[in-house]
Design an enzyme around this catalytic site. Structure first.
Site, PDB file in Angstrom:
ATOM      1  CE1 TYR A 108      -4.681  -2.232   4.509  1.00 55.83           C
ATOM      2  CE2 TYR A 108      -3.651  -0.154   3.920  1.00 55.83           C
ATOM      3  CZ  TYR A 108      -4.174  -1.375   3.554  1.00 55.83           C
ATOM      4  OH  TYR A 108      -4.173  -1.752   2.236  1.00 55.83           O
ATOM      5  CB  SER A 150      -0.888   0.017   1.244  1.00 54.98           C
ATOM      6  OG  SER A 150      -1.515   1.275   1.420  1.00 54.98           O
TER       7      SER A 150
END
Length: 275
Positions: free
Chosen positions: A145, A132
């Protein structure tokens, strides 16, 4: 540079019934690859065969990967796509939500990959990790995350050093794509809408295919031109990117975006006190 032929390529995709996974599986299948997926909740209309598997269960992962490799007759490509998000401010103690994200995003990938190593070494295969943009440019209120994705990159780096003589290892860095992964964060009143520019799902799929099929594997691969710029800035000018994110966050708070969100009470109060 020439590409590898996907026809007949033996592929395993995790998170195969989710937004990214279904699109990746469908595209590879259409190109002639032989694809098997893993997912905790397979759907009846999945584009390829998907085996049920809880990535937090050591024994279940080992059994499902063994079954997938047997079905495929070996393994040429592993796409570690499975991942979850959720609200997790860094200032609060790590609870069940934090542990769940770390267990699936990092340790689930680790479990699957280790179960695939022998087959990938035998085929001189490829591993593609869906990381990500938040692995290099953290956003507030979603620490679990970002931490899980940054740790995933560290795991990929170590793996590359260990098996890179035989297996290519690439990290792909999407920014934000509209999908259910954002639902729990939005439900907690911590939506980061406005802090990211959304990109199309198809661009992520194309980047995964580039990573999978390029003759010489990429090390790191952002999914858009803007993502490449953000990746460069975050790697080489982290203080600058911190200021950009902090300024954007302050604007979101002034707009009332986190009004009534208990998990954001601390950061809202601190910004309010600064005015």
């Amino acid at each position: 540079m020439s590409s590898r032929d996907p026809r007949g390529m033996r592929v395993l995709v995790t998170g195969a019934s989710g937004t990214f996974g279904r699109a990746i599986c469908a595209r590879l299948d259409a190109l002639g690859a032989r694809v098997v997926g893993l997912d905790v909740a397979p759907r009846v209309n999945d584009p390829v065969e998907v085996l049920p598997c809880d990535l937090t269960d050591d024994a279940a992962v080992a059994a499902a990967v063994a079954e997938a490799i047997e079905l495929l007759g070996g393994l040429d490509l592993l796409v570690n796509n499975a991942g979850i998000g959720g609200p997790a401010p860094a200032e609060l103690p790590p609870g069940a939500e934090v542990r769940r994200q770390l267990d699936i995003n990092l340790l689930g990938t680790w479990r699957v990959t280790s179960a695939c190593v022998d087959a990938l070494v035998a085929s001189r295969g490829r591993i593609v990790m869906l990381s990500s943009r938040m692995a290099v440019m953290q956003l507030p209120l979603a620490a679990a995350y970002g931490a899980s994705k940054r740790a995933l990159v560290a795991y990929a780096d170590a793996l590359r050093l260990e098996i890179g003589t035989h297996v290519g290892v690439t990290c792909v860095y999407p920014s934000a794509v509209r999908s259910p992964i954002h639902d729990s964060t939005a439900a907690a009143g911590l939506s980061l809408e406005g802090m990211s520019r959304y990109e199309p799902l198809d661009g992520v799929v194309r980047a995964v295919l580039r990573a999978a099929l390029r003759r010489r594997p990429y090390r790191d691969l952002p999914t858009t031109g803007r993502g490449a710029v953000e990746f460069f800035l975050a790697r080489h000018f982290p203080a600058l990117t911190d200021r950009i994110v902090a300024r954007t966050l302050a604007g979101r708070i002034r707009s009332g975006a986190f009004e009534g969100a208990g998990l954001a009470a601390g950061v809202v109060a601190r910004h309010g006190g600064a005015r």
